[in-house]
Design an enzyme around this catalytic site. Structure first.
Site, PDB file in Angstrom:
ATOM      1  N   ASN A 217     105.669  38.769  45.035  1.00  0.00           N
ATOM      2  CA  ASN A 217     106.196  40.110  45.295  1.00  0.00           C
ATOM      3  C   ASN A 217     105.631  40.540  46.645  1.00  0.00           C
ATOM      4  OD1 ASN A 217     106.982  42.748  45.312  1.00  0.00           O
ATOM      5  ND2 ASN A 217     106.107  43.274  43.321  1.00  0.00           N
TER       6      ASN A 217
ATOM      7  N   HIS B  33     114.694  48.734  39.228  1.00  0.00           N
ATOM      8  CA  HIS B  33     113.909  48.326  38.045  1.00  0.00           C
ATOM      9  C   HIS B  33     114.703  47.406  37.116  1.00  0.00           C
ATOM     10  CE1 HIS B  33     111.534  52.381  38.375  1.00  0.00           C
ATOM     11  NE2 HIS B  33     110.844  51.411  38.969  1.00  0.00           N
TER      12      HIS B  33
ATOM     13  N   ARG C 106     110.606  38.310  44.274  1.00  0.00           N
ATOM     14  CA  ARG C 106     111.185  39.598  43.917  1.00  0.00           C
ATOM     15  C   ARG C 106     111.833  40.169  45.178  1.00  0.00           C
ATOM     16  NH1 ARG C 106     108.501  45.395  42.874  1.00  0.00           N
ATOM     17  NH2 ARG C 106     110.435  46.372  42.233  1.00  0.00           N
TER      18      ARG C 106
ATOM     19  N   ARG D  39     108.226  61.585  43.489  1.00  0.00           N
ATOM     20  CA  ARG D  39     109.630  61.740  43.909  1.00  0.00           C
ATOM     21  C   ARG D  39     110.306  62.830  43.078  1.00  0.00           C
ATOM     22  NH1 ARG D  39     111.063  55.535  43.155  1.00  0.00           N
ATOM     23  NH2 ARG D  39     108.975  54.877  43.707  1.00  0.00           N
TER      24      ARG D  39
ATOM     25  N   GLU E 126     107.649  42.011  34.388  1.00  0.00           N
ATOM     26  CA  GLU E 126     108.677  41.635  35.365  1.00  0.00           C
ATOM     27  C   GLU E 126     108.454  40.217  35.895  1.00  0.00           C
ATOM     28  OE1 GLU E 126     107.855  45.617  36.955  1.00  0.00           O
ATOM     29  OE2 GLU E 126     109.859  45.512  37.813  1.00  0.00           O
TER      30      GLU E 126
END
Ligand code: AMP
Length: 402
Positions: free
Chosen positions: A7, A180, A91, A241, A384
């Site tokens: 990643n 996601h 990823r 956010r 993940e």
């Protein structure tokens, strides 16, 4: 088969080496602060001492060299040589409309990935850099790109389009993409396994509640809607956010502050959410503690977060036309009984009933609904990397030239 998962971010690379046949992780870690002061590699492998190697790491190439050298080193290594890495799963945040599945990377794919960088200018470039460097350092290994957006490519047009002039979609690809995806896919499939039912028969809503948060409606293993949009700023309220707001706010804030649209977006991305509301923290452990101590804005932030998620679950139940299972995952979803209870208490009228005892769980796969709940509610830790490893294995096995 050994698969290395990477990643690659702008200043860090997280890695995990899987031994797929034995379903084990041989080694994992991170190189942090690439190109900055204080860079270091952290490394953990079963049965060996943890390693922290602090030294200047000027770029991604040097970081990847460090990771690969450590994996084969005398003291800490877990494989004999680099040939033992069969494939690398990368990823990649954005696959645009090009990629509905993981893909083995060739020059043609790289070109399309570069094109998708327009849609994710902060995230895709370091992802691509990782792929390019790995092709040079371990050319024998298959390089596979696994996308955050791919799972959502099954969303129908009436759900992914924005009601703005059509040319912005046709010419500039402005639409909902969702993110996601790897996490939503992993936990929904695990939920089906735990429910002892084939995922093809289930209507599932997955709630990925971490620093970034998104919900996904999954009908028979296909994403049919999700809360994030063109960017990961949209949807439910998050740590920093804002989630969905009236877009007219952007111009208005720009006027009152005398700042550019980009600067307003910075505020909406980094200084909003529960952090902006509470003025305290984006971390739910701090907020829950402060709310207990009577901090009114911490309470408001938690109430708004819970409300925003419950309201979006209602919307996604409408998108699905029913619901069999609800899943909570990621940092908050896995670890906060209070948030889960708050959300589910607003959904009691739909027959969603939590067992308070089971809901006190933290961080492990658990069915937390009562036996008479109409919907099964699960806590499922996301993984993940494991999902990326499985997808990489499939994509690498399908390569005709292997
Ligand atoms: P993630 O992005 O999935 O790593 O999630 C990170 C977030 O999970 C943190 O910002 C915390 O708000 C939240 N978190 C982690 N542990 C707990 C906990 N025990 N209780 C409540 N929230 C937690």
């Amino acid at each position: 088969m050994n698969i290395l998962i990477l990643n690659c971010g702008s200043s860090s690379i997280k890695y995990k080496l899987f031994k797929m046949d034995q379903n084990t992780v041989l080694a994992r870690g991170v190189v942090e602060r690439i190109g900055l002061t204080g860079s270091q590699l952290r490394y953990r492998a079963g049965g060996k001492n943890d390693l922290v190697d602090a030294k200047p790491v000027p770029g991604h190439r040097e970081a990847l060299e460090m990771i690969l050298q450590t994996l084969i080193s005398g003291g800490h290594g877990v494989i004999g040589n680099l040939k033992e890495i069969d494939a690398v799963g990368h990823r990649v945040v954005h696959g645009g409309e090009y990629f509905q599945q993981p893909v083995a990377v060739d020059n043609n794919v790289l070109e399309l990935l570069e094109e998708c960088s327009q849609l994710a200018p902060l995230h895709n470039p370091p992802n691509i850099m990782g792929i390019k460097v790995c092709r040079q350092l371990i050319p024998h290994a298959a390089q596979v790109a696994v996308f955050d957006t791919a799972f959502h490519q099954t969303i129908p047009d009436y759900a992914y389009m924005y009601a703005i002039p059509y040319k912005y979609y046709r010419e500039h690809k402005i639409r909902k993409y969702g993110f996601h995806g790897t996490s939503h896919k992993y936990v929904s499939r695990r939920a089906a396994e735990l429910a002892d039912e084939t995922v093809k028969k289930l209507k599932i809503i997955t709630c990925h509640l971490g620093n970034g948060a998104s919900l996904c409606a999954i009908d028979g293993d296909r994403s049919v809607d999700t809360t994030m949009g063109f960017t990961p700023l949209a949807g439910v309220i998050m740590g920093t956010r804002c989630g969905d707001v009236d877009p007219a706010i952007v111009d208005y804030m720009s006027g009152i502050e005398g700042i550019t649209g980009a600067e307003v977006l910075e505020i909406l991305n980094k200084h909003s959410g529960v952090l902006g509301l509470s003025g305290l923290s984006s971390d739910f452990r701090d907020l829950e503690q402060a709310a207990l101590e009577g901090h009114p804005r911490a309470r408001l932030a938690l109430d708004m977060f819970i409300y925003s998620i419950a309201k979006n679950i209602g919307a996604l139940i409408a998108a699905l036309g029913g619901l069999d299972a609800l899943v909570f995952t990621a940092g908050i979803g896995e670890n906060s009984p209070g948030v889960r209870a708050g959300i589910c208490s607003k959904l009691n009228y739909m027959g969603i009933l939590l067992d308070d005892g089971k809901n006190s769980t933290s961080g492990e796969e658990t069915l937390i609904s009562t036996s008479d709940s109409l919907v099964q509610v699960f806590v499922i830790p996301t993984d993940e990397e494991k999902m990326i490893a499985e997808e990489t294995k499939t994509a690498a096995s399908n390569l005709t030239y292997k």
